[in-house]
Design a protein around this motif. Structure first.
Motif, PDB file in Angstrom:
ATOM      1  N   VAL A 145       0.685  -1.241   0.091  1.00  7.54           N
ATOM      2  CA  VAL A 145      -0.053   0.041   0.124  1.00  7.54           C
ATOM      3  C   VAL A 145       0.875   1.252   0.002  1.00  7.54           C
ATOM      4  CG1 VAL A 145      -1.868   1.240   1.380  1.00  7.54           C
ATOM      5  CG2 VAL A 145      -1.837  -1.314   1.146  1.00  7.54           C
ATOM      6  N   ASP A 146       0.802   2.158  -0.889  1.00 12.38           N
ATOM      7  CA  ASP A 146       1.505   3.436  -0.770  1.00 12.38           C
ATOM      8  C   ASP A 146       0.943   4.303   0.110  1.00 12.38           C
ATOM      9  OD1 ASP A 146       2.547   2.980  -3.362  1.00 12.38           O
ATOM     10  OD2 ASP A 146       0.852   3.943  -4.702  1.00 12.38           O
ATOM     11  N   LYS A 147       2.169   4.689   0.654  1.00  8.29           N
ATOM     12  CA  LYS A 147       1.839   5.727   1.898  1.00  8.29           C
ATOM     13  C   LYS A 147       1.377   6.983   1.586  1.00  8.29           C
ATOM     14  CE  LYS A 147       4.789   8.103   5.379  1.00  8.29           C
ATOM     15  NZ  LYS A 147       6.068   8.420   5.800  1.00  8.29           N
ATOM     16  N   PRO A 148       0.436   7.589   2.035  1.00  8.27           N
ATOM     17  CA  PRO A 148      -0.285   8.911   1.853  1.00  8.27           C
ATOM     18  C   PRO A 148       0.746   9.841   1.623  1.00  8.27           C
ATOM     19  CG  PRO A 148      -1.223   7.897   3.649  1.00  8.27           C
ATOM     20  CD  PRO A 148      -0.220   7.025   3.649  1.00  8.27           C
ATOM     21  N   SER A 149       0.669  10.957   0.855  1.00  9.80           N
ATOM     22  CA  SER A 149       1.255  12.066   0.442  1.00  9.80           C
ATOM     23  C   SER A 149       1.206  12.845   2.033  1.00  9.80           C
ATOM     24  CB  SER A 149       1.046  12.604  -0.626  1.00  9.80           C
ATOM     25  OG  SER A 149      -0.199  13.333  -0.508  1.00  9.80           O
ATOM     26  N   ARG A 150       2.079  13.832   1.964  1.00  6.78           N
ATOM     27  CA  ARG A 150       1.793  14.791   3.262  1.00  6.78           C
ATOM     28  C   ARG A 150       0.439  15.421   3.018  1.00  6.78           C
ATOM     29  NH1 ARG A 150       3.492  14.977   8.050  1.00  6.78           N
ATOM     30  NH2 ARG A 150       5.753  15.404   7.897  1.00  6.78           N
ATOM     31  N   ARG A 151       0.431  15.997   1.801  1.00  8.46           N
ATOM     32  CA  ARG A 151      -0.995  16.538   1.623  1.00  8.46           C
ATOM     33  C   ARG A 151      -2.188  15.900   1.994  1.00  8.46           C
ATOM     34  NH1 ARG A 151      -1.720  21.021  -1.633  1.00  8.46           N
ATOM     35  NH2 ARG A 151      -3.762  21.102  -2.417  1.00  8.46           N
ATOM     36  N   ASP A 152      -2.072  14.279   1.699  1.00 11.79           N
ATOM     37  CA  ASP A 152      -3.353  13.570   1.967  1.00 11.79           C
ATOM     38  C   ASP A 152      -3.300  13.434   3.432  1.00 11.79           C
ATOM     39  OD1 ASP A 152      -4.346  13.315  -0.445  1.00 11.79           O
ATOM     40  OD2 ASP A 152      -3.166  11.349  -0.931  1.00 11.79           O
ATOM     41  N   GLN A 153      -2.101  13.192   4.387  1.00  3.73           N
ATOM     42  CA  GLN A 153      -2.051  13.321   5.621  1.00  3.73           C
ATOM     43  C   GLN A 153      -2.553  14.463   6.249  1.00  3.73           C
ATOM     44  OE1 GLN A 153       1.919  12.659   6.657  1.00  3.73           O
ATOM     45  NE2 GLN A 153       2.296  10.604   5.916  1.00  3.73           N
ATOM     46  N   ILE A 154      -2.348  15.638   5.558  1.00  2.00           N
ATOM     47  CA  ILE A 154      -2.760  16.937   6.441  1.00  2.00           C
ATOM     48  C   ILE A 154      -4.471  16.883   6.040  1.00  2.00           C
ATOM     49  CG2 ILE A 154      -2.910  19.441   6.022  1.00  2.00           C
ATOM     50  CD1 ILE A 154       0.137  19.005   5.170  1.00  2.00           C
TER      51      ILE A 154
ATOM     52  N   ASP B 289      -2.617  25.599  13.889  1.00  2.00           N
ATOM     53  CA  ASP B 289      -1.589  24.809  14.791  1.00  2.00           C
ATOM     54  C   ASP B 289      -1.905  23.576  15.049  1.00  2.00           C
ATOM     55  OD1 ASP B 289       0.328  26.929  14.485  1.00  2.00           O
ATOM     56  OD2 ASP B 289      -0.471  28.044  16.338  1.00  2.00           O
ATOM     57  N   ASP B 290      -3.238  23.534  15.387  1.00  2.00           N
ATOM     58  CA  ASP B 290      -3.951  22.072  15.590  1.00  2.00           C
ATOM     59  C   ASP B 290      -3.815  21.014  14.559  1.00  2.00           C
ATOM     60  OD1 ASP B 290      -4.964  23.052  18.283  1.00  2.00           O
ATOM     61  OD2 ASP B 290      -6.831  23.813  16.998  1.00  2.00           O
ATOM     62  N   ILE B 291      -3.822  21.462  13.411  1.00  2.00           N
ATOM     63  CA  ILE B 291      -3.959  20.382  12.171  1.00  2.00           C
ATOM     64  C   ILE B 291      -2.279  20.054  11.954  1.00  2.00           C
ATOM     65  CG2 ILE B 291      -4.110  20.113   9.662  1.00  2.00           C
ATOM     66  CD1 ILE B 291      -6.326  22.202  10.046  1.00  2.00           C
TER      67      ILE B 291
ATOM     68  N   GLY C 272       2.602  16.264  12.738  1.00  2.17           N
ATOM     69  CA  GLY C 272       3.773  16.442  13.204  1.00  2.17           C
ATOM     70  C   GLY C 272       4.685  17.420  12.461  1.00  2.17           C
ATOM     71  N   ILE C 273       3.937  18.729  12.309  1.00  2.00           N
ATOM     72  CA  ILE C 273       4.698  19.804  11.815  1.00  2.00           C
ATOM     73  C   ILE C 273       4.112  21.132  12.408  1.00  2.00           C
ATOM     74  CG2 ILE C 273       5.253  18.533   9.480  1.00  2.00           C
ATOM     75  CD1 ILE C 273       2.778  19.926   8.129  1.00  2.00           C
ATOM     76  N   SER C 274       4.808  22.032  12.082  1.00  2.00           N
ATOM     77  CA  SER C 274       4.276  23.376  12.568  1.00  2.00           C
ATOM     78  C   SER C 274       3.042  23.836  11.868  1.00  2.00           C
ATOM     79  CB  SER C 274       5.440  24.376  12.711  1.00  2.00           C
ATOM     80  OG  SER C 274       5.702  24.786  11.265  1.00  2.00           O
ATOM     81  N   GLY C 275       2.134  24.635  12.376  1.00  2.00           N
ATOM     82  CA  GLY C 275       0.960  25.052  11.694  1.00  2.00           C
ATOM     83  C   GLY C 275       1.358  25.834  10.587  1.00  2.00           C
ATOM     84  N   PRO C 276       2.249  26.963  10.879  1.00  2.83           N
ATOM     85  CA  PRO C 276       2.788  27.554   9.482  1.00  2.83           C
ATOM     86  C   PRO C 276       3.438  26.711   8.230  1.00  2.83           C
ATOM     87  CG  PRO C 276       3.446  28.719  11.464  1.00  2.83           C
ATOM     88  CD  PRO C 276       2.943  27.418  11.998  1.00  2.83           C
ATOM     89  N   ALA C 277       3.873  25.567   8.610  1.00  4.37           N
ATOM     90  CA  ALA C 277       4.413  24.780   7.698  1.00  4.37           C
ATOM     91  C   ALA C 277       3.444  24.118   6.640  1.00  4.37           C
ATOM     92  CB  ALA C 277       5.170  23.483   8.282  1.00  4.37           C
ATOM     93  N   LEU C 278       2.054  24.357   7.073  1.00  9.08           N
ATOM     94  CA  LEU C 278       0.933  23.938   6.175  1.00  9.08           C
ATOM     95  C   LEU C 278       0.934  24.643   4.958  1.00  9.08           C
ATOM     96  CD1 LEU C 278      -1.672  23.121   8.993  1.00  9.08           C
ATOM     97  CD2 LEU C 278      -0.350  21.435   7.666  1.00  9.08           C
ATOM     98  N   TYR C 279       1.362  25.922   5.128  1.00  4.72           N
ATOM     99  CA  TYR C 279       1.010  26.917   3.848  1.00  4.72           C
ATOM    100  C   TYR C 279       1.835  26.485   2.875  1.00  4.72           C
ATOM    101  CZ  TYR C 279      -1.693  29.650   7.224  1.00  4.72           C
ATOM    102  OH  TYR C 279      -2.506  30.005   8.306  1.00  4.72           O
ATOM    103  N   ARG C 280       2.681  25.599   3.096  1.00  4.85           N
ATOM    104  CA  ARG C 280       3.439  24.982   1.870  1.00  4.85           C
ATOM    105  C   ARG C 280       2.649  24.222   1.194  1.00  4.85           C
ATOM    106  NH1 ARG C 280       8.958  22.901   4.953  1.00  4.85           N
ATOM    107  NH2 ARG C 280       7.532  23.191   6.428  1.00  4.85           N
ATOM    108  N   HIS C 281       1.558  23.710   1.711  1.00 13.20           N
ATOM    109  CA  HIS C 281       0.632  22.691   1.053  1.00 13.20           C
ATOM    110  C   HIS C 281      -0.849  23.403   0.624  1.00 13.20           C
ATOM    111  CE1 HIS C 281       3.518  19.404   2.055  1.00 13.20           C
ATOM    112  NE2 HIS C 281       3.766  19.924   3.144  1.00 13.20           N
TER     113      HIS C 281
END
Length: 190
Positions: free
Chosen positions: A2-11, A30-32, A37-46
């Motif tokens: 089974v393929d591991k979900p992408s970071r985007r799918d994990q989010i 920040d909750d998401i 396992g990443i900082s909230g602001p790091a979500l803005y890369r996705h």
């Protein structure tokens, strides 16, 4: 394998769980981030925003339902098989993705206008797949009756996030029997 979900799918998966549990407005970026396992602001890369995340989530759900439902109807050999397969598809979706069902039911109003229009258009097309299938299976049903029946069956099946009394297979069998029985007595009565 089974393929591991992408970071985007994990989010998106983590956001769906959090939105289902706490509501869209009760969850911060920040909750998401913490859930994956990443900082909230790091979500803005996705995703450009939490709104964009919700828009993609609900659009994706609607596309999956429409594409999967249409594929099952197209592959069926007759109307009764199409109805059984359509019911089975929706039951499996609801049982396998209860957080997405909850988010879809509760958060349509939180979408931006363009996303809401897109999701609504996809949902209407999915309902039409059901209406056509029901009308082929139950010839006495006019369009408004078939539409009402489709929405009633959605209500039954989509209630699954609120009823964890049986294991998954037992629940799938029960929901499928109930949905089919709610539509097919009309075949006998017609």
């Amino acid at each position: 394998m089974v393929d591991k979900p992408s970071r985007r799918d994990q989010i998106l998966n983590a956001a769906a769980e959090l939105f289902a549990r706490h509501g869209f407005h009760g969850v911060g970026i920040d909750d998401i981030g913490a859930a994956v396992g990443i900082s909230g602001p790091a979500l803005y890369r996705h995703f450009r925003s939490k709104d964009a995340m919700l828009g993609e989530m609900l659009t994706s759900i609607s596309e999956r339902l429409l594409d999967g439902g249409q594929a099952r109807v197209d592959a069926a050999s007759d109307a009764e098989e199409a109805l059984r397969d359509l019911i089975g598809w929706h039951v499996d979706f609801a049982l396998d993705d209860p957080a997405l069902i909850t988010v879809q039911m509760r958060n349509l109003a939180n979408l931006t206008d363009p996303d809401r229009r897109r999701v609504r258009a996809l949902q209407r097309r999915y309902v039409e797949v059901w209406v056509e299938t029901i009308r082929r299976t139950v010839p006495g049903f006019d369009e408004p009756t078939a539409r009402a029946a489709a929405h009633a069956v959605f209500g039954l099946i989509n209630s699954t996030p609120h009823s964890a009394h049986l294991d998954r297979d037992q629940m799938a069998a029960l929901l499928s029997r109930m949905a089919l029985a709610s539509l097919t007595p009309a075949v006998v009565a017609s």
